[in-house]
Motif scaffolding. Structure first.
Motif, mmCIF file in Angstrom:
data_model
loop_
_atom_site.group_PDB
_atom_site.id
_atom_site.type_symbol
_atom_site.label_atom_id
_atom_site.label_comp_id
_atom_site.label_asym_id
_atom_site.label_seq_id
_atom_site.Cartn_x
_atom_site.Cartn_y
_atom_site.Cartn_z
ATOM 1 N N GLN A 123 -0.130 -1.781 -7.874
ATOM 2 C CA GLN A 123 0.126 -3.087 -8.348
ATOM 3 C C GLN A 123 0.267 -3.000 -9.915
ATOM 4 N N ASP A 127 -8.189 2.448 -2.077
ATOM 5 C CA ASP A 127 -8.530 1.417 -2.928
ATOM 6 C C ASP A 127 -7.628 1.447 -4.489
ATOM 7 N N ASP A 173 3.791 -7.214 3.988
ATOM 8 C CA ASP A 173 2.648 -7.196 3.323
ATOM 9 C C ASP A 173 2.775 -8.404 2.257
ATOM 10 N N LEU A 192 -4.038 1.219 -4.360
ATOM 11 C CA LEU A 192 -3.584 -0.189 -4.414
ATOM 12 C C LEU A 192 -3.637 -0.657 -5.782
ATOM 13 N N VAL A 232 -5.175 -9.161 -0.082
ATOM 14 C CA VAL A 232 -4.046 -8.510 0.355
ATOM 15 C C VAL A 232 -4.163 -8.507 1.996
ATOM 16 N N LEU A 265 0.624 -1.138 -0.177
ATOM 17 C CA LEU A 265 0.105 -0.105 0.023
ATOM 18 C C LEU A 265 0.773 1.105 -0.032
ATOM 19 N N GLN A 279 -3.770 -3.012 6.376
ATOM 20 C CA GLN A 279 -4.029 -1.960 6.446
ATOM 21 C C GLN A 279 -4.213 -1.304 8.092
#
Lengths: 222, 175
Positions: free
Chosen positions: B129, B122, A152, B125, A74, A4, A55
């Protein structure tokens, strides 16, 4: 961290096997059953490893919306361990042992004064010393927090690939073991051979790769 | 031969891949074409690590400036050292990635990705990625291209001669 925010150093693993249809509920349950358990100052464990939400590593359970993002799962591996400051342990132990030392008889005290040697009755047995050390360590553990490492994990279900944000061999070995215990699927770390295999290189070429000797250049002196 | 042995026996190809990238980056002016005809630029950044495998723990770490142009680097190659890791700078479509690639494990570390455009968590992320996957795919594409040369007996013979010539010239300070 890494999935993240923060540093991007990771190891890629290939997942052997397919997740079940509708994996969301069974995988959430599997992760929850290997959830991180905090260390206790009075417990015997010096180290604890388990899964947490990426998170929120101090959460007590997974929430579905923290885990599943389209093709990605995740989460994070949390490793806590007690790292007691040795200078404190030493100083507190010396003080505690001095306080527990049995009293000498007047004759023994006199002799000790004369020759400076401790009398047998003024010594604690190993068992007593161990007990005092345990009390000191437990007392210290109540005053500090364990060290916490959060790494992570991003699992791309479509590509059967997992990225794990650490390259430490011992941590990766622990991750592979916990992953397999949680999901019942094995992992293989990326390498020149496996990358070629996953690129679709044919069997014959893979054999050629295995048979190839390391390149040792020979130079003509000029 | 089991998988473990196959993996261990082929680690040297990852190191040769790094040398091949260095060579083509130099002679092709950093431009690479992938099999899908996409184009990218790749250059060695400010670090190369060369290691001797036959003798014990002989390592040459070159950092700062332009180590890929240094005579010291080419001298190390002439001594039979292989490229165990190198820091690369890759650009495509106005995007830039910087990372260190380990040859034996083809493992990326210290990856810097292009700046994110999104703000929502979100979306961040997904974007992060996507940028990791994009550079991963580019490295895989380059590795596939390297393998197509290395596994072709005739093609590799020519490439090997060119590599030797390049190392010799560079170690003598020629451009």
């Amino acid at each position: 961290m890494g999935a993240l925010e923060g540093s991007l150093t990771f190891k890629t693993f290939y997942v052997n096997g397919e997740p079940p249809n509708n994996f969301h509920d069974p995988y959430m349950h599997a992760l929850q059953s290997h959830f991180f358990e905090p260390l206790s100052p009075v417990g015997e464990e010096e180290r604890s490893v388990g899964w947490v939400p990426a998170q929120d590593p101090i959460a007590e359970e997974f929430r579905r919306d923290q885990l599943f993002f389209n093709q990605y799962i995740v989460f994070a591996m949390r490793i806590d361990k007690w790292a007691l400051p040795s200078a404190w342990v030493k100083a507190m132990l010396r003080k505690a042992l001095a306080e527990r030392m049995p009293e000498l008889t007047p004759e023994e005290a006199q002799k000790q004064k004369e020759d400076g040697k401790l009398r047998p009755s003024a010594k604690l047995s190993k068992r007593e010393k161990d007990k005092v050390k345990l009390e000191v360590v437990t007392d210290l553990k109540h005053k500090i927090l364990p060290t916490m490492k959060v790494i992570d994990v991003v699992w791309d279900i479509n590509e059967s690939m997992v990225r794990f944000w650490s390259t430490s061999q011992s941590v990766c070995d622990e991750f592979v073991e916990l992953f397999e215990a949680t999901f019942g699927l094995t992992l293989d770390a990326d390498s020149p051979f496996l990358m070629a295999k996953h690129l679709g290189i044919g069997e014959k070429d893979l054999e050629t790769m295995v048979e190839a000797d390391p390149w040792l250049p020979v130079f003509e002196d000029k | 031969m089991d998988l473990f042995e196959q993996i261990e026996r082929t680690r040297h190809l990852g190191e040769l891949f790094l040398l091949w990238l260095w060579y083509h980056s130099d002679i092709d002016d950093t431009i690479f074409y992938l099999s899908d005809n996409s184009v990218l630029t790749l250059a060695i950044d400010n670090q190369i690590v060369l290691e001797a495998k036959l003798t014990e723990a002989e390592k040459t770490v070159l950092s700062g400036g332009a180590p890929s142009d240094s005579r010291e680097a080419f001298e190390a190659l002439r001594q039979g050292k292989c490229v165990s890791q190198a820091k690369f700078r890759v650009q495509r479509d106005e995007k830039e990635w910087v990372f260190t690639l380990n040859g034996a494990r083809l493992e990326m570390s210290g990856l810097k990705i292009p700046a994110l455009m999104t703000k929502a968590e979100d979306d961040k992320l997904y974007e992060r990625q996507a940028l990791i996957e994009e550079i991963d795919a580019l490295v895989r594409g380059l590795y596939e291209k390297f393998l197509s040369v290395r596994l072709d007996k005739e093609g590799w013979k020519i490439e090997e001669e060119n590599l030797l010539d390049w190392i010799t010239r560079k170690s003598q300070g020629e451009e």
